[in-house]
Write a protein that holds these residues in place. Structure first.
Motif: not given
Length: 408
Positions: A267-276, A354-358, A360-366
């Motif tokens: 998983l790409r970390a939420p704070w990791q920029p797409l570019s550069p 640990v949810l911060d690292v994941i 918004t996907d951490a909020a998924s009920a699945r």
């Protein structure tokens, strides 16, 4: 009550076998943990699985038909199961404490008889004897028995238990007593704990007692904190209970860390920029993610190390039976309280950060990652760490022995 060294210093092949069984049970629980937790059904199937595995009779002596293991193994099993399913781990840990309570509070012959009956029937124990609950009232009858009345609003396992251990006040004196009750008796009505946001599978809830007959032998003994009432050995019930709490907290924390580890690797970390890209695409190379996981791993290991110290001290104290002294009991209690405070803070930090690292996907009920936080927070709300830290400080500065208090 005399406890032999074999019962409390279990290590080696015996412990390895029980842990193997616990891991098999945990693997089964983990397979559908999200669905079961979200369904919130009474854990009848889960308790049946614990019963079939032999884990319910783990602490009962072999001569009484039990597993013959000691608390070192009991704690490790609780932690293993809690990592897969926190609520079931909590239920199991409290079962161990309550099923062991006759050894702490009853006379040896009565305790042995109860353990034989429990092992033969493979009872699941529930209830609670913490001092936070308004006391039930135990009134003597003319035939030498008692009648139990009142309402306990928070008790673990009441929806699935074969026996309950509750705290009741003796009518007229107010002395707190540990009382064994068959929930099938007329006048016992158990409720649901479904209104909590966590611990949905711990079968907790309220239980009402309306003139429930209690035999004289079912009054196990005093829970009075007054000096001299309890023997030092009986007082070890308090640190034992706190270390059950510790194992639950550590199990939940370690379970979440293990579950998100593989997920985070792809998983790409939420704070990791797409570019550069200042660092490689691989999420495990993200310095912020690595730092966060590093910090949380250190928190978990530190809490685990302190817990191990406390378990070693408790096992040593239990091995002495009635020979354990007041000062050693105080040291064990303070150490167990410190371990509980540390584990409580650790599980809250880990299940939040640990949810911060994941992201918004951490909020998924699945994924069900939230169940770890909810189970942990529901538990830690009942036991504020401030009390344990105050006791540790008073002991450190003044040598004051902690009062006898059992957790909720």
């Amino acid at each position: 009550m005399t406890v032999t060294a074999d019962e409390v210093t279990d290590t080696g092949a015996g412990q390895a076998e029980w842990l193997h069984i616990a891991r098999e049970v945990a693997d089964d629980l983990a397979a559908d943990a999200v669905e079961r937790e979200q369904g919130g059904k009474a854990p009848l199937d889960e308790v049946a699985q614990l019963r079939e595995s032999g884990l319910l009779t783990l602490l009962a002596p072999a001569v009484h038909g039990g597993g013959g293991a000691g608390w070192r193994t009991g704690f490790a099993v609780t932690r293993t199961v809690a990592a897969a399913d926190g609520a079931i781990g909590h239920l199991l840990g409290n079962h161990y404490l309550l099923s062991f309570s006759p050894r702490f509070f009853a006379d040896p012959d009565r305790a042995a008889g109860i353990e034989r009956d429990s092992a033969a029937g493979q009872w699941c124990w529930g209830g609670g004897i913490g001092s936070q609950e308004p006391p039930l009232i135990l009134t003597p009858t003319s035939d030498g028995g008692w009648l139990l009345n009142g309402y306990q609003r928070c008790a673990t396992g009441v929806g699935v238990a074969d026996r309950l251990v509750v705290r009741a006040a003796r009518y007229g004196t107010g002395e707190p007593l540990a009382v064994l009750v068959d929930p099938a008796r007329q006048g016992v009505e158990t409720g649901s704990g479904g209104d909590t946001f966590g611990q949905r599978l711990a079968a907790g809830g309220g239980v009402e007692f309306d003139s429930v007959p209690v035999g004289a032998d079912d009054v196990l003994g005093s829970l009075s904190p007054d000096e001299g009432v309890l023997s030092p050995f009986a007082s070890l019930a308090a640190p034992t209970a706190r270390l059950v709490s510790v194992q639950f907290c550590l199990g939940v924390a370690e379970g979440l860390l293990a579950e998100v580890r593989d997920y985070a690797r792809i998983l790409r970390a939420p704070w990791q920029p797409l570019s550069p890209q200042p660092w490689p695409d691989s999420p495990p190379q993200d310095p912020y993610a690595l730092t966060t996981y590093g910090e949380l791993a250190v928190v978990a290991r530190a809490a685990s190390a302190l817990a191990d110290q406390a378990v070693d001290a408790l096992v040593h104290g239990l091995a002495q039976g009635e020979g354990v002294g007041d000062e050693e009991c105080a040291e064990i209690t303070v150490l167990a309280g410190a371990a509980e405070a540390t584990a409580s803070r650790a599980v809250q930090e880990i299940t939040t950060r640990v949810l911060d690292v994941i992201g918004t996907d951490a909020a998924s009920a699945r994924h069900g990652f939230d169940r770890f936080w909810r189970n942990a927070r529901t538990h830690t709300l009942r036991e504020p760490v401030a009390h344990r830290l105050r006791e540790a400080g008073d002991y450190f500065l003044n040598g004051a022995h902690p009062p006898f208090t059992l957790p909720a």
